[in-house]
Scaffold this active site. Structure first.
Site, PDB file in Angstrom:
ATOM      1  N   THR A  41      -7.144   9.154  -0.264  1.00 38.55           N
ATOM      2  CA  THR A  41      -6.751   7.904   0.383  1.00 38.55           C
ATOM      3  C   THR A  41      -5.812   8.274   1.512  1.00 38.55           C
ATOM      4  O   THR A  41      -4.896   9.074   1.327  1.00 38.55           O
ATOM      5  CB  THR A  41      -6.039   6.973  -0.615  1.00 38.55           C
ATOM      6  OG1 THR A  41      -6.966   6.577  -1.623  1.00 38.55           O
ATOM      7  CG2 THR A  41      -5.495   5.735   0.080  1.00 38.55           C
TER       8      THR A  41
ATOM      9  N   GLU B 120       0.808  -1.215   0.000  1.00 40.08           N
ATOM     10  CA  GLU B 120       0.000   0.000   0.000  1.00 40.08           C
ATOM     11  C   GLU B 120       0.843   1.268   0.000  1.00 40.08           C
ATOM     12  O   GLU B 120       0.430   2.283  -0.560  1.00 40.08           O
ATOM     13  CB  GLU B 120      -0.921   0.012   1.232  1.00 40.08           C
ATOM     14  CG  GLU B 120      -1.945  -1.093   1.273  1.00 40.08           C
ATOM     15  CD  GLU B 120      -3.119  -0.836   0.349  1.00 40.08           C
ATOM     16  OE1 GLU B 120      -3.626   0.299   0.347  1.00 40.08           O
ATOM     17  OE2 GLU B 120      -3.520  -1.769  -0.371  1.00 40.08           O
TER      18      GLU B 120
ATOM     19  N   ASP C  63      -7.584   7.268  -8.217  1.00 39.07           N
ATOM     20  CA  ASP C  63      -8.260   5.999  -8.457  1.00 39.07           C
ATOM     21  C   ASP C  63      -9.776   6.117  -8.440  1.00 39.07           C
ATOM     22  O   ASP C  63     -10.490   5.110  -8.460  1.00 39.07           O
ATOM     23  CB  ASP C  63      -7.816   4.952  -7.427  1.00 39.07           C
ATOM     24  CG  ASP C  63      -8.201   5.316  -5.999  1.00 39.07           C
ATOM     25  OD1 ASP C  63      -8.770   6.410  -5.796  1.00 39.07           O
ATOM     26  OD2 ASP C  63      -7.931   4.511  -5.093  1.00 39.07           O
TER      27      ASP C  63
END
Length: 271
Positions: free
Chosen positions: A79, A56, A74
């Protein structure tokens, strides 16, 4: 540098169930009578956090990620944090709501109306320009770090480990479940964790149903790779092929160190 990739929608219904490699030690397949090891053992959980962080965040230092936040393009908005909470998928909203219950008036509380509006979208409306800086300030608060840990466990880690233990699989298998939930969520679509597991069950039985653990885990990882390839940004399946598959090939069902693996071409080691 953080490695971008798409995460599928990951709502909190999860809580109802989230080149040549130097291989690790060869370990015998667990006998049917042996109790499976648990990823929730503190030492094993630490390994799990590092393995996920390598994929990640391109780093084994998962605790450095409490303050991480960016839009990785994305379609999920921002995020952030230790498990990639997203403003567009609801888990970030749930996290900030929990933090605000515990710490009213915190630096993120004023963004709750905007987080509710952008849920399900990639919009930054009402979040820019100050939200990223507020997130990084919040990450200095132990209460926020604890909230991230608690939401990670409630939504992703505990459901994965619980389902793995029910299926009779050990530490490596429970990690394979956890990593799948982190990336794919369990929203009910064809690439969700539950769908991946069902696809595996069509090909092999888990130990709890009298099956062989290695055979079942190979079927699960095959199903996972299929799911990853359904989305363009998941086409690099190295977090399975040159990590989990390496451990499985060497029968390291207990995920015992030393561990050597690669993700996205970068090499990692846990001694």
């Amino acid at each position: 540098m953080h490695t971008p990739h798409i995460r599928s929608s990951r709502r909190t219904l999860l809580a109802l169930i989230g080149a040549s490699l130097v291989a690790g030690p060869v370990i015998a397949t667990r006998s049917a009578s042996a109790a499976p090891a648990g990823l929730d053992d503190p030492a094993k959980k630490e390994i799990a956090m590092k393995l996920v962080s390598s994929a990640e965040n391109s780093s084994l230092d998962w605790k450095a990620q409490y303050k991480y936040i960016e839009d990785i393009g994305d379609g999920r908005g921002y995020t952030a944090g230790i498990i990639g909470f997203c403003s567009g998928t609801g888990d970030m909203l749930d996290l900030v709501e929990l933090y605000t219950q515990r710490r009213p008036g915190n630096v993120l509380a004023g963004y709750l109306p905007a987080l509710r509006r952008v849920d399900g979208t990639d919009s930054h409306e009402g979040l820019d320009p100050g939200y990223p800086d507020a997130w990084r300030r919040a990450a200095q608060d132990e209460a926020f770090r604890r909230a991230q840990n608690d939401e990670r466990d409630r939504v992703y880690f505990n459901p994965a480990v619980g389902r793995g233990k029910a299926d009779g699989i050990g530490t490596l298998g429970q990690f394979a479940y956890y990593d799948a939930i982190v990336m794919h969520g369990d929203g009910g679509d064809s690439t969700s964790f539950s769908s991946i597991r069902r696809r595996a069950l069509d090909r092999a039985r888990p130990p709890a149903q009298g099956g062989d653990e290695v055979t079942y885990l190979n079927a699960f990882l095959d199903a996972r790779v299929w799911a990853m390839k359904q989305e363009e940004a998941h086409e690099d399946t190295s977090r399975v092929d040159t990590a989990q598959r390496v451990f499985l090939r060497n029968r390291n069902l207990n995920l015992d160190p030393p561990l050597d693996w690669q993700v996205y071409g970068d090499s990692y080691h846990i001694g």
